[in-house]
Design a protein around this motif. Structure first.
Motif, short mmCIF file in Angstrom:
data_model
loop_
_atom_site.label_atom_id
_atom_site.label_comp_id
_atom_site.label_asym_id
_atom_site.label_seq_id
_atom_site.Cartn_x
_atom_site.Cartn_y
_atom_site.Cartn_z
N ALA A 117 -29.11 1.85 21.55
CA ALA A 117 -28.68 0.74 20.69
C ALA A 117 -29.89 0.05 20.09
O ALA A 117 -30.97 0.03 20.69
CB ALA A 117 -27.86 -0.27 21.49
N THR A 118 -29.68 -0.51 18.90
CA THR A 118 -30.70 -1.26 18.19
C THR A 118 -30.12 -2.57 17.71
O THR A 118 -28.96 -2.63 17.30
CB THR A 118 -31.21 -0.46 16.98
N ILE A 119 -30.93 -3.62 17.75
CA ILE A 119 -30.55 -4.88 17.12
C ILE A 119 -31.71 -5.31 16.24
O ILE A 119 -32.86 -5.34 16.66
CB ILE A 119 -30.17 -5.95 18.16
N THR A 120 -31.38 -5.63 15.00
CA THR A 120 -32.41 -6.01 14.04
C THR A 120 -32.76 -7.49 14.18
O THR A 120 -32.12 -8.24 14.92
CB THR A 120 -31.96 -5.75 12.61
N THR A 121 -33.77 -7.90 13.43
CA THR A 121 -34.17 -9.30 13.44
C THR A 121 -33.04 -10.19 12.95
O THR A 121 -32.91 -11.34 13.38
CB THR A 121 -35.41 -9.53 12.58
N GLY A 122 -32.19 -9.66 12.08
CA GLY A 122 -31.08 -10.42 11.55
C GLY A 122 -29.81 -10.33 12.39
O GLY A 122 -28.80 -10.95 12.04
#
Length: 119
Positions: free
Chosen positions: A49-54
């Motif tokens: 999983a990835t979560i962006t700065t936004g």
């Protein structure tokens, strides 16, 4: 220096839940995309999983609908909520950040936390 510390792993029965946390230091956390990876015995490390700065998220097909990644910039923490766990989720889970420093990208990993799903 950059440090990532994971916690929250353990032994859980199929269908159970675990919540992994990764606390970062030495980085401007709010400015970085954050990632969870896992590596099962005998297999290559894979992106979970990835979560962006936004706050946008992306998941591996194998965990969609079961895992949720989130972040709390105030405490420099990225969390992976894992529900309906399956034996095939058994792996060491790592968080990762990729930083641009001195014109080159470098990857930083935590030490990993073991997740075992078994009855």
């Amino acid at each position: 220096q950059v440090q990532l510390v994971e916690s929250g792993g353990g032994l859980v029965q199929p269908g159970g839940s675990l919540r992994l946390s990764c606390v970062a230091s030495g980085i401007i956390f709010s400015a970085q995309h954050m990632h969870w990876y896992r590596q099962a015995p005998g297999k290559e490390r894979e992106l979970v999983a990835t979560i962006t700065t936004g706050g946008a998220t992306n998941y591996a097909d194998s965990v969609k609908g079961r895992f949720t990644i989130s972040r709390d910039n105030a405490v420099k923490t990225v969390t992976l909520q894992m529900n309906n766990l399956k034996p095939e989720d058994t792996a060491v889970y790592y968080c990762k950040v990729r930083l641009l420093r001195l014109g080159a990208y470098n990857e930083y990993w935590g030490q990993g936390t073991q997740v075992t799903v078994s009855s």
